[in-house]
Each structure stands twice: as structure tokens, then as C-alpha cells.
Design an enzyme around this catalytic site. Sequence first.
Site, PDB file in Angstrom:
ATOM      1  N   SER A   1     -46.531   5.090  -1.254  1.00  0.00           N
ATOM      2  CA  SER A   1     -46.237   5.702  -2.626  1.00  0.00           C
ATOM      3  C   SER A   1     -46.531   5.053  -3.969  1.00  0.00           C
ATOM      4  CB  SER A   1     -44.749   6.335  -2.901  1.00  0.00           C
ATOM      5  OG  SER A   1     -44.729   7.317  -4.142  1.00  0.00           O
TER       6      SER A   1
ATOM      7  N   ARG B   1     -33.718  12.999 -10.839  1.00  0.00           N
ATOM      8  CA  ARG B   1     -33.834  13.123  -9.522  1.00  0.00           C
ATOM      9  C   ARG B   1     -33.861  14.538  -8.636  1.00  0.00           C
ATOM     10  NH1 ARG B   1     -35.428   9.660  -5.955  1.00  0.00           N
ATOM     11  NH2 ARG B   1     -34.240   9.395  -3.905  1.00  0.00           N
TER      12      ARG B   1
ATOM     13  N   ASP C   1     -47.871  16.456   2.016  1.00  0.00           N
ATOM     14  CA  ASP C   1     -47.504  15.831   0.836  1.00  0.00           C
ATOM     15  C   ASP C   1     -48.531  16.201  -0.226  1.00  0.00           C
ATOM     16  OD1 ASP C   1     -47.146  13.985  -1.218  1.00  0.00           O
ATOM     17  OD2 ASP C   1     -47.607  12.229   0.157  1.00  0.00           O
TER      18      ASP C   1
ATOM     19  N   HIS D   1     -44.172  14.443   0.910  1.00  0.00           N
ATOM     20  CA  HIS D   1     -44.236  12.716   0.490  1.00  0.00           C
ATOM     21  C   HIS D   1     -43.313  12.113   1.281  1.00  0.00           C
ATOM     22  CE1 HIS D   1     -45.529   9.623  -2.105  1.00  0.00           C
ATOM     23  NE2 HIS D   1     -44.502   9.556  -2.571  1.00  0.00           N
ATOM     24  N   ASP D   2     -42.018  12.315   1.281  1.00  0.00           N
ATOM     25  CA  ASP D   2     -41.080  11.614   1.890  1.00  0.00           C
ATOM     26  C   ASP D   2     -41.450  11.249   3.489  1.00  0.00           C
ATOM     27  OD1 ASP D   2     -39.344  11.056  -0.092  1.00  0.00           O
ATOM     28  OD2 ASP D   2     -37.846  12.471   0.517  1.00  0.00           O
TER      29      ASP D   2
END
Lengths: 197, 374
Positions: free
Chosen positions: B152, B222, B318, B351-352
Amino acid sequence: MSAAVRHDFQTIAEWINPASRVLDLGCGDGALLTYLQESRSTTGYGVEITSDGVLASCKRGINVLQMNLEDGLNVFETSSFDYVILSRTLQAMHNTEGILQEMLRVGRQGIVTFPNFGYWKNRLQVLAGRMPVSEEIPYQWFDTPNIHLCTLDDFEELCSEVGAHVLQRSVIANGKEVRVLPNLLGSLAVYRFESEA
Amino acid sequence: MPGSVGIVCSQFAHFDEPLTLRSGAVIHGYDLVYETYGQLNSDKSNAILICHALSGNHHVAGKYSAEDKGSGWWDNMIGPGKPIDTDKFFVIGMNNLGGCHGSTGPSSVNPVTGKPWGSSFPVVTVEDWVESQARLADLLGITQFAAILGGSLGGMQVLQWSISYPDRVRHALVIAAAPGLTAQNIAFNDVARNAILTDPDFHGGDFYAHQTRPRRGLRLARMLGHITYLSDDVMGSKFGRIMRTEGFQYGFDVEFEIESYLRYQGDKFAESFDANTYLLMTKALDYFDPTHHGRVGTLSDALKPATAEFLVISFTTDWRFSPGRSKEIVKALLDCGRDVTYAEVTHGHGHDAFLMDDPYYHGLVANYMSRVAP
């Protein structure tokens, strides 16, 4: 590596100039590129879609790119390679003409290998009423990646249609060069070509 | 069996030499907190730098004590026998300048004023981070890294390293990254920043003096971020429409599992992370652009100085840093004739996924690392 595999690798290695830039489409485990790097000091990349192939190529130290050839070769600039190789993959492509045209665009020359459907063992099995299973076409009809099998004559006709001028041809059976009746006696064909223009 | 690096402790490095930032601002002295794992070899050729992403830090692997419940954020990747093998390599994790885990940042005390930097802490860019990381490398006597890797925003730093210091990076591992954010990505960041900036407890960034913190803003930021780091599929399979309550309550309290999960993640983050650091990190993301708005030409032109060998990895689901963005990097490297390997990992986590333990993903890194000479 079987004798037949070695033979087409050797043929390709003999055909290409040392230290040339090579793109291997459908590079599998990277064996051909490794062989060319070791025997001809080539540089370049392999393109492979399967994760197993990418892992194996990566382990060999090959520059491998996980991409789908059916999407074309638009990450590669025109004439950015001396040779673009499509080894035992043409018959599994959906867009057969498209990939040949892309090879002509990206490379100075193209090299294609494919199993010859006109090989006598294949013909005999078709005559006997069965789909052929042979050295170079080892799959059952219901479980095969091959969708566009062709003969030497078929391929040469397509070459002229897409503007590919054949420079060299080698036909192999049982690990040996076939000089007589290649479309009947050869199980694997290797072609080198360039753009007619 | 792959193991853990075990009990680790953080170290501090102080830098007196002023650092001129890309914005023109100057930081006159600063601390960087870092951790190291494995042994630096005698010719100092086996060092690997790990660059962290938005909410990451220097605690990359191991535990702080035997009782420590958590581990470093990339513990599954780094350790003895792991893809980044600490039996062979000397691995450095550091907290970026502007961070909130020990390196000088907005929540640190400015020695000139004796008060927290707060709103006066300058905006830092990816290039500034690379400069500060290079100084830490100087301090440790490392002239060239065997490899630098990051996911990232961390991947962006790797890319910048390869451009800023081509001679100091042998291998660049750029994971789930992009050569610059899309409008959609910047938009998400701006909503997150706005949540913080408009929180009454933010006090223009100087909330420390008011003994408060903009929890609500940070929590919303968040929660929003978290949604974008996951794929629709994984959210669906993990939470679906599962409810915590018996039927609808016809109110606005937590009813669905996903609401509960996001609020929990938001609350946890709001207690542990600094709002100003969050603003800085998202801005660094937004600004990153090796082409400098096209002033140095195309991405291919921008990457011309890079001489490292590259491994670029993306993940199919992602959508925040999509495979297409990684392919832009690959295309630019191909244009430059660089050695590059690219893999698109089929993974459901969005993405994680770059933080997850996936056999293919970790196999790739392990196989690639076998060509990286210590």
C-alpha cells in the site's frame, strides 16, 4: 525433461541470436527461458497465467508476469523484443489470430510451437472414430485446454492471412527432426516468422 | 517450521541534521523509532527495510514480552524460515516521520516551544520519508539494501526509494500499491480528513492542550477506510445481513453485525492513533506521484533512474489499489527494460489481503527472496 522437449528447446536456441531479448508467452515453469538464458545468454520475460507456473518461474529466477494472453500484449511496446515465443500454447488460445498479430507487433520475429493434429497417430485415431490422444496431445477430449488444434498446413495458411512470413520450420517426432512428409510424420512443429511488411 | 523473531524491543535514533522537506519546511531535529530482527552481516549487505502503510509502525514482527497477546503487524511474513527469513537477513522496521508510535510527529513535543507540535507539524511526503529512512540507513552503516518492501503506502515508499536512491536498493518489492491515487481514492481520503477536521474536539489540530482528542472524527475516518480495505465479497461472507438484535428495533443503534464490527474497529483506532498523523498519512498518499503531475514526463520516464529488480504483487479483489494500478507500474518498468516479476494473487479480502497469510502470496515472496543474495 523429455527428449522431445529438449529437441524443441534446442531448435529454438539454435535459431535465436545470442544475447537477444526474448518474450516467452505461456512460459509455464520457466524451463525454456532458463535454458535460453543459460545456453544463449538471453534476457527478457515470461508471461504465465497459472499460479503454479508463476511460482516455479519465480523460483528459477525468471522475470515472470502473471497475465492473461487473451487480453493481448498491451503492456509491451511495439518491437520491444528480438523474439516473441509461443511454445505449446497456440492451440489453447481463444483469440488465435489476435495473439499472432500481437507477436508480430511486439517482436522482431515470432517463434511458435504447437502439436501437429495432422500427425499420423492422431489421424489414425480419428479414422478409428475417436478423439486422438498422443505424445503431444496427451489429454482426453473432455478434459483438455486445447481448443484450436491445427495441422502444419492449417497454420501456414493462417500465417499468410495474418501477414506472417515463415522464415524457418522444424518438425519433430520422437525427439528427432522429420524431413519427409512432415504434416503426416511430425508430432510437434516449430516455426519462426516475421512480419511480411 | 517457520518461527517467530521472539521478544523484540524498540530503539531510538536521534538526528540533529536539519531535514528540508519537499514543502520547503525544515525539521531541525527529530527522532526515529525502529526495530531490527536478525543479524547484520559483516559487509552489511543483508539488510532489508520494511516500509509501513497508513496505520502501520515500526513493530513489524515479534512480541514485546512473553505475555504480549499481539505480534508485529507483518509477523506472518517476517521471521526465521518465513518468506522474509531473519536467519538470512537483517530486517529493519521503522515508524515514519510524522507518525504517532515514537518517531517525531504532531503528538511529540516540539523542543523549541515545549508543547506538542500539533498543527505546526509540517506535511511530510513519501519522498521526505525516504530521505529520513536513508539517514537511518546511514546511521546503521547500510549503504545498500538487499531489498526494500512494503504494501500500500509502504509500496509507494519502495517505489520512491528505487527512484531517489537507485544505488541503494538491489530489490524492490512493491505490494498492493499504485503509482498515484485515483480521484476516487483521494475522495475517500478527503472524507476521512473532513471527519477529523470538523470534529469539535480537533481544535485546529492543537487538541493536546485541551486534554482531549477528536475521537469521533478519527473513528469515522477509520470506519470509512476499513470499508474500502475490504471487498464486498468478504464483508458479505463475514457479516452478510446477520443481526445482533432480535429483529428490527426501528432505531439507529447497532443492529447489524457489520455496524458493530465497524464501530468496534473505529473505537479501537480512535483510542490508539493520532488524528494529526492520520491527516499527514492520507495527504502523503494523495501527493504521491513519481511524475510530479507529468513534469518529469510519463511514469516510464519517472522510473528511468530505477535500477533495482522488482517484484510487484496485486490482489484480485483489491479495489482501492486495484491490479490495474500495479500493472501501470509494471508497464513503466517494462518500458525501461527493468527486471520485473508481477503476480496477481486471487484473494477475497480486498486491499487488506497484503497483510494475510496466503500460501501463493507468501510462496511468491519466498521464491523471489531466494534470488536475493544476503
